[in-house]
Design an enzyme around this catalytic site. Structure first.
Site, PDB file in Angstrom:
ATOM      1  N   ALA A  66       0.874  -1.171   0.000  1.00 26.22           N
ATOM      2  CA  ALA A  66       0.000   0.000   0.000  1.00 26.22           C
ATOM      3  C   ALA A  66       0.911   1.221   0.000  1.00 26.22           C
ATOM      4  O   ALA A  66       2.059   1.145   0.465  1.00 26.22           O
ATOM      5  CB  ALA A  66      -0.874  -0.009   1.240  1.00 26.22           C
ATOM      6  N   GLY A 112       0.369  -4.909   0.975  1.00 25.98           N
ATOM      7  CA  GLY A 112      -0.835  -4.948   0.131  1.00 25.98           C
ATOM      8  C   GLY A 112      -0.597  -5.651  -1.203  1.00 25.98           C
ATOM      9  O   GLY A 112      -1.537  -6.164  -1.803  1.00 25.98           O
ATOM     10  N   GLU A 135       4.319  -5.253   7.405  1.00 30.19           N
ATOM     11  CA  GLU A 135       3.573  -4.203   8.122  1.00 30.19           C
ATOM     12  C   GLU A 135       4.024  -3.984   9.556  1.00 30.19           C
ATOM     13  O   GLU A 135       4.051  -2.845  10.036  1.00 30.19           O
ATOM     14  CB  GLU A 135       2.072  -4.517   8.105  1.00 30.19           C
ATOM     15  CG  GLU A 135       1.382  -4.271   6.762  1.00 30.19           C
ATOM     16  CD  GLU A 135       1.454  -5.447   5.794  1.00 30.19           C
ATOM     17  OE1 GLU A 135       2.233  -6.390   6.057  1.00 30.19           O
ATOM     18  OE2 GLU A 135       0.740  -5.426   4.784  1.00 30.19           O
TER      19      GLU A 135
HETATM   20  N1  COA Z   1       4.627   3.072  -0.575  1.00 33.88           N
HETATM   21  C1  COA Z   1       5.026   4.239  -1.104  1.00 33.88           C
HETATM   22  N2  COA Z   1       6.142   4.344  -1.845  1.00 33.88           N
HETATM   23  C2  COA Z   1       6.876   3.237  -2.044  1.00 33.88           C
HETATM   24  C3  COA Z   1       6.505   1.996  -1.515  1.00 33.88           C
HETATM   25  C4  COA Z   1       5.322   1.938  -0.752  1.00 33.88           C
HETATM   26  N3  COA Z   1       4.875   0.789  -0.226  1.00 33.88           N
HETATM   27  N4  COA Z   1       7.428   1.079  -1.873  1.00 33.88           N
HETATM   28  C5  COA Z   1       8.349   1.731  -2.605  1.00 33.88           C
HETATM   29  N5  COA Z   1       8.017   3.036  -2.710  1.00 33.88           N
HETATM   30  C6  COA Z   1       8.733   4.099  -3.424  1.00 33.88           C
HETATM   31  C7  COA Z   1       9.948   4.564  -2.635  1.00 33.88           C
HETATM   32  O1  COA Z   1       9.569   5.505  -1.657  1.00 33.88           O
HETATM   33  C8  COA Z   1      10.775   5.178  -3.744  1.00 33.88           C
HETATM   34  O2  COA Z   1      10.231   6.438  -4.082  1.00 33.88           O
HETATM   35  P1  COA Z   1      11.212   7.709  -4.321  1.00 33.88           P
HETATM   36  O3  COA Z   1      12.071   7.313  -5.485  1.00 33.88           O
HETATM   37  O4  COA Z   1      10.250   8.823  -4.641  1.00 33.88           O
HETATM   38  O5  COA Z   1      11.982   7.876  -3.058  1.00 33.88           O
HETATM   39  C9  COA Z   1      10.509   4.247  -4.928  1.00 33.88           C
HETATM   40  O6  COA Z   1       9.278   3.584  -4.630  1.00 33.88           O
HETATM   41  C10 COA Z   1      11.571   3.204  -5.140  1.00 33.88           C
HETATM   42  O7  COA Z   1      11.740   2.479  -3.933  1.00 33.88           O
HETATM   43  P2  COA Z   1      13.147   2.288  -3.177  1.00 33.88           P
HETATM   44  O8  COA Z   1      12.867   2.037  -1.741  1.00 33.88           O
HETATM   45  O9  COA Z   1      14.065   3.400  -3.520  1.00 33.88           O
HETATM   46  O10 COA Z   1      13.663   0.954  -3.895  1.00 33.88           O
HETATM   47  P3  COA Z   1      14.683  -0.113  -3.293  1.00 33.88           P
HETATM   48  O11 COA Z   1      15.048  -1.000  -4.432  1.00 33.88           O
HETATM   49  O12 COA Z   1      15.778   0.556  -2.538  1.00 33.88           O
HETATM   50  O13 COA Z   1      13.825  -0.962  -2.224  1.00 33.88           O
HETATM   51  C11 COA Z   1      11.866  -2.127  -1.398  1.00 33.88           C
HETATM   52  C12 COA Z   1      12.747  -1.764  -2.628  1.00 33.88           C
HETATM   53  C13 COA Z   1      10.652  -2.844  -1.942  1.00 33.88           C
HETATM   54  C14 COA Z   1      12.668  -3.053  -0.475  1.00 33.88           C
HETATM   55  C15 COA Z   1      11.485  -0.833  -0.634  1.00 33.88           C
HETATM   56  O14 COA Z   1      10.944   0.080  -1.571  1.00 33.88           O
HETATM   57  C16 COA Z   1      10.464  -1.026   0.459  1.00 33.88           C
HETATM   58  O15 COA Z   1      10.799  -1.537   1.513  1.00 33.88           O
HETATM   59  N6  COA Z   1       9.198  -0.603   0.213  1.00 33.88           N
HETATM   60  C17 COA Z   1       8.160  -0.623   1.201  1.00 33.88           C
HETATM   61  C18 COA Z   1       7.653  -2.030   1.398  1.00 33.88           C
HETATM   62  C19 COA Z   1       6.611  -2.074   2.464  1.00 33.88           C
HETATM   63  O16 COA Z   1       6.859  -1.876   3.634  1.00 33.88           O
HETATM   64  N7  COA Z   1       5.380  -2.346   2.044  1.00 33.88           N
HETATM   65  C20 COA Z   1       4.281  -2.540   2.936  1.00 33.88           C
HETATM   66  C21 COA Z   1       3.458  -1.324   3.040  1.00 33.88           C
HETATM   67  S1  COA Z   1       2.137  -1.581   4.160  1.00 33.88           S
END
Ligand code: COA
Length: 260
Positions: A66, A112, A135
């Site tokens: 999400a 999500g 989460e």
């Molecule tokens: N919500 C909002 N934005 C998100 C997102 C999320 N769940 N997951 C990734 N993004 C965004 C990042 O903020 C980043 O945006 P920016 O370039 O404007 O800063 C972009 O997507 C790329 O993500 P980034 O974190 O730079 O990539 P990465 O390869 O370093 O890491 C993940 C990948 C998936 C490990 C990491 O993005 C992450 O942990 N995301 C959140 C996962 C999460 O907790 N999801 C559950 C939500 S309830």
């Protein structure tokens, strides 16, 4: 309807719904959930759609969760509403969709994202996919059905561990956990999933809808799945597809189901 956050493509009855916010790793914001609901609602009515494949743009992410930026300042009431609305509009809607929905998990399926993949009827993953419910690392719990569907698929102990550790598992571990049915090379993911869809489309889609209702009945509180099965089984006998399927078999020819 014009979509901004998703793409749709119908290939001979197989509708791909592709979540398309690559810069945000396809994170589900409110608009994307709304558009997904619309796309599914249209697909439900469209006779040219037989099977849906749900996937994400690019090779990095199916859906990275999400959209955290949207709910970071929510109150308890807003949190409750976000979960209730999302479940009704998308996650339960997909789980109870009358046509087969296959998730082609092409990369990160987190929070999500994994919940959406789990709402689909089954999952195929590319070997670079990573899945988890992170989460609790954000101080919240899964709110789009994850606490219910993950234990149904992988068992209670594994679900507890995944949710408590907030960790990710890779595609092969997901296969071992029964979270996904197949793992393939990223470049083969869609073709492989379409092959399964084409196999499904040879069967009666009317019967398949009834089977979806009967299988899902097992997971509904206060509903006896065996009773639902008896009723759906009986109803099948009144369909043109049943007439065609049995007569084709007895006449040693391929069935051409009128309901498809
Ligand atoms: N919500 C909002 N934005 C998100 C997102 C999320 N769940 N997951 C990734 N993004 C965004 C990042 O903020 C980043 O945006 P920016 O370039 O404007 O800063 C972009 O997507 C790329 O993500 P980034 O974190 O730079 O990539 P990465 O390869 O370093 O890491 C993940 C990948 C998936 C490990 C990491 O993005 C992450 O942990 N995301 C959140 C996962 C999460 O907790 N999801 C559950 C939500 S309830």
């Amino acid at each position: 309807m014009e979509f901004e956050n998703i793409l749709t493509e119908n290939n001979d009855g197989i509708l791909q719904i592709i979540i398309n916010r690559p810069k945000k790793l396809n994170a589900l914001n409110r608009d994307t959930i709304e558009e997904l609901h619309q796309a599914f609602a249209e697909a439900k009515e469209d006779r040219e759609v037989k099977v849906v494949i749900l996937t994400g743009t690019g090779e990095k992410a199916f859906v990275a969760g999400a959209d955290i930026s949207e709910f970071a300042d929510f109150s308890t009431e807003e949190g409750r509403e976000l979960s209730a609305e999302g479940q009704a509009k998308l996650f339960d809607y997909v789980a109870n969709f009358p046509k087969p929905v296959i998730a082609a998990v092409n990369g990160f399926a987190l929070g999500g994202g994994l919940e959406l993949a789990m709402a689909a009827h089954f999952r195929v993953a590319s070997d670079n996919a990573k899945m988890g419910l992170p989460e609790t690392s954000l101080g919240v719990i899964p709110g789009y059905g994850g606490t219910q569907r993950l234990p149904q698929l992988v068992g209670k102990g594994r679900a507890m561990e995944m949710i408590m550790t907030a960790g990710m598992i890779d595609a092969n571990q997901a296969l071992q956990y029964n979270l996904v049915n197949h793992v393939c090379e990223p470049e083969e993911l869609i073709e492989f999933t379409e092959k399964i869809a084409r196999k499904i489309m040879k069967n009666s889609l009317v019967a398949i809808s009834a089977a979806i209702r009967a299988i899902n009945a097992n997971y509904e509180d206060g509903v006896n799945g065996f009773e639902v099965e008896i009723s759906e089984f009986g109803s099948s006998f009144g369909t043109e597809d049943f007439e065609e399927g049995t007569s084709a078999f007895l006449n040693k020819r391929k069935a051409d189901f009128p309901g498809n």
